[in-house]
Write a protein that holds these residues in place. Structure first.
Motif, mmCIF file in Angstrom:
data_model
loop_
_atom_site.group_PDB
_atom_site.id
_atom_site.type_symbol
_atom_site.label_atom_id
_atom_site.label_comp_id
_atom_site.label_asym_id
_atom_site.label_seq_id
_atom_site.Cartn_x
_atom_site.Cartn_y
_atom_site.Cartn_z
ATOM 1 N N PRO A 13 0.815 -1.205 0.000
ATOM 2 C CA PRO A 13 0.000 0.000 0.000
ATOM 3 C C PRO A 13 0.860 1.270 0.000
ATOM 4 N N GLU A 14 0.452 2.217 -0.809
ATOM 5 C CA GLU A 14 1.100 3.524 -0.921
ATOM 6 C C GLU A 14 2.553 3.426 -1.334
ATOM 7 N N ALA A 15 2.929 2.353 -2.013
ATOM 8 C CA ALA A 15 4.318 2.235 -2.481
ATOM 9 C C ALA A 15 4.406 1.669 -3.905
ATOM 10 N N GLY A 16 3.756 0.538 -4.174
ATOM 11 C CA GLY A 16 3.870 -0.015 -5.518
ATOM 12 C C GLY A 16 3.118 -1.320 -5.659
ATOM 13 N N PHE A 17 3.046 -1.796 -6.904
ATOM 14 C CA PHE A 17 2.316 -3.032 -7.178
ATOM 15 C C PHE A 17 2.813 -3.669 -8.464
ATOM 16 N N LEU A 43 12.014 -2.313 -3.808
ATOM 17 C CA LEU A 43 10.630 -2.794 -3.897
ATOM 18 C C LEU A 43 10.312 -3.356 -5.281
ATOM 19 N N GLY A 44 10.751 -2.682 -6.328
ATOM 20 C CA GLY A 44 10.489 -3.190 -7.680
ATOM 21 C C GLY A 44 11.040 -4.594 -7.845
ATOM 22 N N ALA A 45 12.253 -4.809 -7.398
ATOM 23 C CA ALA A 45 12.868 -6.129 -7.511
ATOM 24 C C ALA A 45 12.113 -7.149 -6.657
#
Ligand SMILES: CC(C)(COP(=O)(O)OP(=O)(O)OC[C@H]1O[C@@H](n2cnc3c(N)ncnc32)[C@H](O)[C@@H]1OP(=O)(O)O)[C@@H](O)C(=O)NCCC(=O)NCCS
Length: 116
Positions: A13-17, A43-45
């Motif tokens: 939540p509130e960061a990425g998906f 986070l992307g990785a």
């Protein structure tokens, strides 16, 4: 998108998906995004690693994705995860940019032959 057969997603939540889809023994990344304030923290990785594991758990043997040829953030991320270019779609995006089609094997590596 999550209503498509085989679709699954993970988000912080509130960061990425990430949204992905596994069907017919193959999988694809539908979209991956990390908010600017949350970037370059892994986070992307992590989302991609979870999507790769999720696809393998659903029986996929390869993961595909499309990325703009000039995406200077996503390309190193994908290459670092073992994706390799298998195709190019010329002038694929509305701005005229080419799309690269990348693929990564999801099958476990063959065990090394025993010596002796
Ligand atoms: C691409 C994107 C998802 C990366 O997310 P992120 O959380 O910042 O990625 P990570 O922190 O996990 O980065 C992992 C590696 O990717 C590479 N990378 C990520 N951003 C980079 C950048 N701006 N420039 C160069 N390399 C980059 C680096 O190798 C990085 O490892 P490092 O930080 O140890 O050097 C994010 O930039 C984004 O949402 N961009 C806009 C949407 C997009 O382009 N999505 C992909 C569409 S196909």
């Amino acid at each position: 998108m999550l209503g498509m057969p085989g679709a699954f997603g993970l988000w912080r939540p509130e960061a990425g998906f990430v949204l992905a889809r596994a069907a017919g023994g193959e999988a694809e990344i539908l979209t991956l995004a990390v908010l600017p304030a949350a970037r370059r923290q892994g986070l992307g990785a992590a989302l991609m690693a979870a999507a790769l594991a999720g696809a393998a758990a659903r029986g996929a043997e390869a993961m595909f994705l499309e990325v703009a040829a000039g995406n200077a953030a996503a390309l190193p991320l994908y290459r670092g995860l073992g994706f390799a270019e298998v195709g190019r779609r010329r002038r694929y995006y509305p701005d005229g940019a080419d799309a690269l089609v990348l693929r990564r094997d999801l099958r476990p590596a063959e065990p090394a032959a025993a010596a002796g």
